[in-house]
Write an enzyme that holds these catalytic residues in place. Structure first.
Site, PDB file in Angstrom:
ATOM      1  CG  ASP A   2      26.205  74.911 -14.367  1.00 36.17           C
ATOM      2  OD1 ASP A   2      26.695  75.698 -13.535  1.00 36.17           O
ATOM      3  OD2 ASP A   2      26.878  74.308 -15.216  1.00 36.17           O
ATOM      4  CG  ASN A  50      28.441  74.855  -4.797  1.00 35.59           C
ATOM      5  OD1 ASN A  50      27.212  74.800  -4.903  1.00 35.59           O
ATOM      6  ND2 ASN A  50      29.222  74.608  -5.834  1.00 35.59           N
TER       7      ASN A  50
END
Length: 213
Positions: A2, A50
């Protein structure tokens, strides 16, 4: 993995460049795998959530995946890295699926596993595994575990999340039941082999009791 977008934003750069630097971080880490003696390193590359991102960003990520496979596959084979894909990866673009199938075949003889989560969501994985277990008979923790995407991988020992976020974000929820966890502030593009080494040192000092005293 991340923090790619935030890494780019801090530098007034496009998010796509942050993702490119994130791929470079993956490359550094994979090259440093051998001396660690790790059986398996699993990377959360693209989640089933996503797809909610902008079409341009998703296209950038898919193109980066294509480039990474083309540029690094030979190195994987030479260094004995075995590729494993978890998630609904066959739902990706047909050319990517073909590239992944070829990469899986070419790296099948590797001794250290790099597992990559693509189009992956842990809740969906658990639901799929439970459904498969039900088809075969009794539903138990063991029968569900046997149907997970990670069934042929070693148990999860250590889960690391970068960028300062303290949550699992639908990643390896079942497998994390007794895993040690480490949350670091480092943004993924800045994550280096020495960060992994430090994480492994931290892990080695922890006492794992699995519910015991």
């Amino acid at each position: 993995m991340d923090g790619n977008g935030r890494w780019a934003k801090k530098r007034a750069m496009p998010r796509a460049l942050g993702h490119q630097r994130g791929v470079e971080a993956v490359r550094r880490l994979v090259r440093a795998l051998e001396p660690t003696n790790l059986d398996c390193l699993t990377l959360y590359a693209f989640s089933s959530e996503n797809w909610k991102r902008s079409e341009d960003e998703v296209d950038d990520l898919m193109n980066l995946m294509r480039k990474f496979i083309k540029s690094d596959l030979a190195e994987f084979v030479a260094n004995g890295v075995k590729l494993k894909i978890i998630g609904d990866w066959r739902g990706l673009a047909p050319d990517i699926v073909a590239m992944l199938e070829d990469a899986l075949e070419q790296t099948a003889g590797g001794t250290q596993t790099l597992a990559v989560a693509l189009n992956y969501g842990s809740q969906n994985e658990i639901a799929r595994a439970a459904a498969k277990a039900a088809e075969k008979g009794e539903i138990t923790p063991d029968t569900i575990s046997a149907e997970l995407d990670t069934a042929d991988l070693p148990p999860l020992d250590l889960l690391i999340r970068t960028s300062g976020e303290i949550r699992l974000s639908n990643f390896l929820l079942w497998q994390s039941a007794y895993a040690e966890m480490l949350f670091v502030d480092t943004l993924w593009p800045d994550f280096k082999p020495e960060h992994l080494s430090q994480a492994l040192q931290d892990f080695a000092q922890r006492e794992r009791r699995y519910g015991g005293r």
